[in-house]
Every structure is written in C-alpha cells, then in structure tokens.
Design a protein around this motif. Sequence first.
Motif, short mmCIF file in Angstrom:
data_model
loop_
_atom_site.label_atom_id
_atom_site.label_comp_id
_atom_site.label_asym_id
_atom_site.label_seq_id
_atom_site.Cartn_x
_atom_site.Cartn_y
_atom_site.Cartn_z
N UNK A 11 0.80 -1.19 0.09
CA UNK A 11 0.11 -0.09 -0.04
C UNK A 11 0.99 1.30 0.07
N UNK A 12 1.95 1.24 0.94
CA UNK A 12 2.83 2.53 1.01
C UNK A 12 3.96 2.09 -0.27
N UNK A 13 3.88 3.26 -0.94
CA UNK A 13 4.76 3.24 -2.05
C UNK A 13 5.88 4.12 -1.90
N UNK A 14 6.31 4.55 -0.63
CA UNK A 14 7.41 5.49 -0.41
C UNK A 14 8.81 4.49 -0.94
N UNK B 1 1.34 -4.16 2.99
CA UNK B 1 0.17 -3.06 3.41
C UNK B 1 0.33 -2.65 4.71
N UNK B 276 -5.67 5.29 -0.36
CA UNK B 276 -5.88 5.28 1.18
C UNK B 276 -6.74 4.14 1.62
N UNK B 279 -9.54 2.98 -0.55
CA UNK B 279 -9.23 1.87 -1.69
C UNK B 279 -9.50 0.65 -0.91
N UNK B 336 1.40 10.95 -15.71
CA UNK B 336 0.33 10.30 -15.34
C UNK B 336 -0.97 10.96 -15.15
N UNK B 371 3.71 10.05 0.92
CA UNK B 371 4.06 8.47 1.30
C UNK B 371 3.62 7.71 0.00
N UNK B 372 3.09 8.33 -0.79
CA UNK B 372 2.46 7.78 -2.04
C UNK B 372 1.40 6.91 -1.68
N UNK B 373 0.56 6.43 -2.50
CA UNK B 373 -0.64 5.64 -2.18
C UNK B 373 -0.98 4.72 -3.33
N UNK B 374 -1.85 3.88 -3.15
CA UNK B 374 -2.35 3.03 -4.41
C UNK B 374 -3.68 3.20 -4.44
N UNK B 375 -4.17 3.04 -5.80
CA UNK B 375 -5.51 2.79 -6.21
C UNK B 375 -6.09 1.48 -5.79
N UNK B 377 -7.52 -2.29 -5.81
CA UNK B 377 -7.46 -3.49 -6.75
C UNK B 377 -8.81 -4.05 -6.68
N UNK B 384 -4.27 -1.28 -9.95
CA UNK B 384 -3.98 -0.68 -8.80
C UNK B 384 -2.78 0.15 -9.01
N UNK B 386 0.21 2.67 -8.76
CA UNK B 386 0.77 3.59 -7.61
C UNK B 386 1.14 4.82 -7.76
N UNK B 387 0.91 5.72 -6.67
CA UNK B 387 1.44 6.91 -6.89
C UNK B 387 2.72 7.02 -5.84
N UNK B 389 6.17 8.23 -3.62
CA UNK B 389 6.43 9.29 -2.76
C UNK B 389 7.23 10.31 -3.32
#
Lengths: 220, 439
Positions: A11-14, B1, B276, B279, B336, B371-375, B377, B384, B386-387, B389
């Motif tokens: 979930x965390x893409x840091x 996760x 977050x 999702x 994106x 922190x980035x996040x994900x769509x 799934x 899914x 990813x964004x 960080x």
Amino acid sequence: MSAKELKGFPRDTALTQDSLPQGIRPGGAQVITDETDRKTLAAVFDRLIPADEYGPSATQAGCLEFLDNQLAGDYGDGKVLYLDKPLHPKNEEAIMKAPQFLATPRERYATGVKALEAYAQKTDGKAFADLSAERIDEILTGLEAGKIDLGGDVDGQAFFELMLQNAREGYLADPLYGGNKGMAGWKMIGFPGARYDYRPYIDRRGEDLGLIPVSLIPED
Amino acid sequence: MANRKSIIKGIVAVVVIGGIGAGVWAWNTLNTSRSAVADDTTPLSKVTITDQAAIKHGAYVMRLGDCAACHTAGKGDFAGGYKIATPFGTLVSSNITPDTKTGIGNMTERDFFNAVRQGIGSHGLLYPAMPFTAYSKFTDKDMHDLWAYFSTIKPVENKVDENAGMSFPYNIRLAMAGWDMLFFKNKGFTPDPSKSAEWNRGKYIVDGGGHCAACHSPRNFLGGQKGGEYLFGGNLGEWHAPDITSNPHTGIGASSVADLMQYLQTGTDGVAVAGGDMAEAVEHSTQYFTEADLKAVATYLKSVPASKGQARKPLTFDAKTQQAGELAYEVNCSACHGLKGEGIKGLAPAFAGNHALLSDDANNLIHAMLKGTRAAHTAKVQTAAGMPSFAWKMDDKQIAGVLNYVRNTWGNGAVAIKAEDVAKLREDLKARDKMHSGK
C-alpha cells in the motif's frame, strides 16, 4: 477473489533507502584530503574542462567534490568490478581490449596522483599544480598517447582515461551528486535534465524549446 | 500493506457515568432485549448450520459490514491483530474466528448479537472503533445469516490483547458505558414509508453495514458524530474522508448514480480514484455489492441534504509562483495526471473536474505526495496503479506549491495549503525528509 489475494501488494509506495540515489554527503572531502593531491587533481581537471565563455571550469562546477564523493562510496570500492586475480593477465587484456586492474578506483587515484606529482618534481623541479597550462597540456597529451611512463604500477594512459571520464561525469551528472553546480554542464549542452515526459514537445522539431534544466532534487 | 488504520480524533473518549441519575439512560443503552430473538444455548464452536442460502447471504452481510478489513492482519482470515491508532493509544482488532481459546468460539448467537449490534463483548464493552453504532441497524435476518457465515470460518488460535496499548484510563472498558449513553442509539433501522424501497435499502446499507458515517461524518471532541453535519466529510488524522452529501461543489452532487456505482464497484468513476482507506473499503467491501445495492446506495447518497460547502474562487499566483507551479507539475505529475489534468482513465485520477481534491482539508493530497498511495485493486479494475512518494525530492514549500497549483488550475479553486500543513503531516507520517540537493 478472496481478501487474502487483495492484500498482495504494497500500500505504501514510499521509496526504500536502497532505491534512492546516493547524493553528496555533507562535511567536505573524505578521500582526497591531502592538499597537494587536491591541487594536482584540480590542475588536471581544469585543463580537461577549462573555464571559458561557454561555462565554468571542472572544479568551479564541483567536479572535485563529485569525485571525492564517488571515491568514498561503492564506486571507489570497485563494487561493480571483478577484482579477483585473473589466471592469465595478458590473455585477459587481449580479450577485454583494455588494461585490467586489480586495484579499486580509490587505490588507482591514490597511486596515480602521487605519481603525477613525482613526475612533475622530477622533470620540472616543481609541483604539478604550479606548472603552466601549456606544460600541463603537454604532459596530459603525452599520457593520453601512452608516451609518458609514470613509473611504478601506474598505467599513465589508463589513469588519464579515468580522470577524463570522471571529470566529464562530474560536469554532467545530476547536481545532487555534487558536480554540475547550477546545472552548468546541462546548460552548456542544452540538456533539459530530469524531466519525466517529453510528449508535449515531440512534434516541435527544429525549434528552440527554451527548456530550463531540472535537477532530480530541485533546490526551489 | 500498512497494518494499521488511523481513527478519527476523539473516537475513544471517556465519559464517566454520573451517578444514579444515569440509570434510565443506561437501561436504554445497555438493554439487550433486541437480542432475545437469538439462541442463547449453543456456542459458535458447536454450531452446525447447513442452510447454504443463509451462509451465502451471511458472507454478503460480512462484505456489507466490511468485517475483513479490520479483523484480518496476516494471521488468518478474521484472526484479528489489526492495529488501530487512536489519540488514546493503540487498539488491536479481536480474533473473531470460532476458536474457543482466543476467538469467539464460546459466544452464543445472543452474545454475538450483543457484540455486533450493541458493542457488548465477552470481555466487556467494545470500543467504538468497532462501528456497532452503525451495525445496530442490522436486521435480525442479516444477523442470523452473519452468524451462520461465521460458523463456517476456520478457527484460528491467535491471542490478541485488544486494549493493552491503550493508556489509562482509556484501557478501562466500562468507561465506554458513558460514551455509549451519549452517542449510541440502541435502535434498529426504521424504514421511511414516504420513500422508495430502493432509497430505504440504500439508507440501510449506508447507515448500517456500510458504516459510511464512521469516516465521512465529522466528530465532536468526544468522538461522537456531530449532529446536523451528516456525511459532511471527516478528518481521520492522516487521511480526509470527503464530503459525500449531494453538495455539487464539495460533495457528490455533480456525479450521476452510474458514476457512483462505478466508483464503488471498481474504485474509480473515470475521474476520481479511491486511495488510502477508501481503496481498502472498495477492495474488501463495496466491490462485492450487487448492482441493485450499488444503485440503492448511490440513489440514497444523491438524496442526502447538501453540506454548506461553497465553490472556492481560484487563487491567483504571481508570475514567479505560477511558473514554478507549471514547471513542477509538468516535470513531476503530467506523465500520469495529464498536461491538462485529464488523468488516465481507470489508472490515475484526473485533476480537472475532480471535486474530491478541492476540500478545505487537503490531507489526502499531502499524504499521497509524502508517502505515495495505491488505487484499489478490484475484479473489474485490476491495475492498482501506484502514486510514488515525493518526500525525498520536495520540501514542504515545494509540495504545498505544486498542490496549490493543481487545486487552482483547470477551473479548480481551493484554499491555500501552507508549508506548515505539509510539515505537520510529514512528521505525523514519519515521511522522510527531502534529500540534499547538492547545492
């Protein structure tokens, strides 16, 4: 689809520490700390890339800091090099078509810089850094052509190539590594830097796009 | 996760019961006569239920209630251990498998009804992190079927000390009685006969199992939902659950029923993308909703009285700030999110025409940057995306700058994000600092 399967991605893409660039460490020189060595290398670098109407010199652009930082890390350790002894050294060189070294880049600089200074003291009776620009060019040209023997284990021609390569890298690498200050190298050659995407420009052939270079870690 | 969920500030507040005067009140709140319809003799571990239709429907009720999201954390389905951060300490979700030692194997159906619908557990009162205030709406039939479903779950031995991480006095479960008296309505769902069956079904899901208000309604300082601000949007500390009233500027008023259905089923309506905690809600819960239930939920949400949120006028920037915003956006975001903020359908959210990013509370955007996040799934939209960080390459001022640009371009308008807002969340999330630029 079960809940278990849905949990199968992070979930965390840091970014992890391993995937981040290893930029310049603050705190000054760590490897090339001897004053004479620094002056010798600066003299070489600034003849390879002198200051002129197109941009600053190599040392003005931070190439010495760049080199020191690289020699202090994995590059200096030769982490990507095969450093175990070959069975037949002559064969290896023939196959690779280039001189092969068991020494790490850090060790090659340590011996190479001292050899340059010793060479200047022997032939000219003064420090390498105090030689005229013409005389330094003469020595560098001789090294490049393989016509000057620096003595000991130092391969003068290969050491010249190493310094030239590192000066270029320092001048053109992202500023986060310590060189290319103010993105001077990129401005000189018209490279627009670490941009993700050029699709907006792909059809604008032959135009001066006037793109401002961008560092991977922009200052402001 | 990330194995934790942050919870609305104040959700676990303590109110000490004030003497005998509270007696009647307590009677109404803690009265378990609604559970009399359930069996009180056979414990879950000994129950044998063969009614396949009931079990199947129970599994669906579990999806409506999204039990899996909080009660599963790597030790097996429903074996608990999911950490929930609260301002009063860390709560850990309980093991709700039929294990007799560490789970709910010794509960009877009546005990189960008491726990789910009233927050009265086998070890004492439950913390309101468990949304029993919403689950109280569950019908007897849904509860019977949910019980049937849990009788089929594999028992897992996993001892959980739910409130060991709570500080005194919040580790005293009896203190929840006071909270319950103030904020818990011990009542089932009452359909509104003046509305359609579809609307009533939607309200039943939104206010009951779906427990949407748990995040989307703002809370008062004691963690109770504020009256008169139903679904106006809530701050979860690290995330912001946006306004989902029919307000066309700040809520979902501009979305069609079909858009909302698509969003809940796939995690995206083609413009916004769930990230977050939402999702997770889409993945574990709403993607499983039937078409009829999706339509009911969307129909109901469209009818929720609008919040007071107004469209904000776009901020205007001086030339230098404008140029910096354009450059930062083009270099970092446009690949994106599109040069004109159009996004990539089903993958990356659009910024143009996306109301979700214009809230006064910009925590979601700041969080995603840091922190980035994900769509989500989902079965229908599986990528899914990813964004990443940006914490390592942008400082607080730069992040605020690019977000202000995004929130005030392409017809958008929103209040300014300050560097301090980013700094605070960077600290709260323990996001890394910007790296040395080599200057």
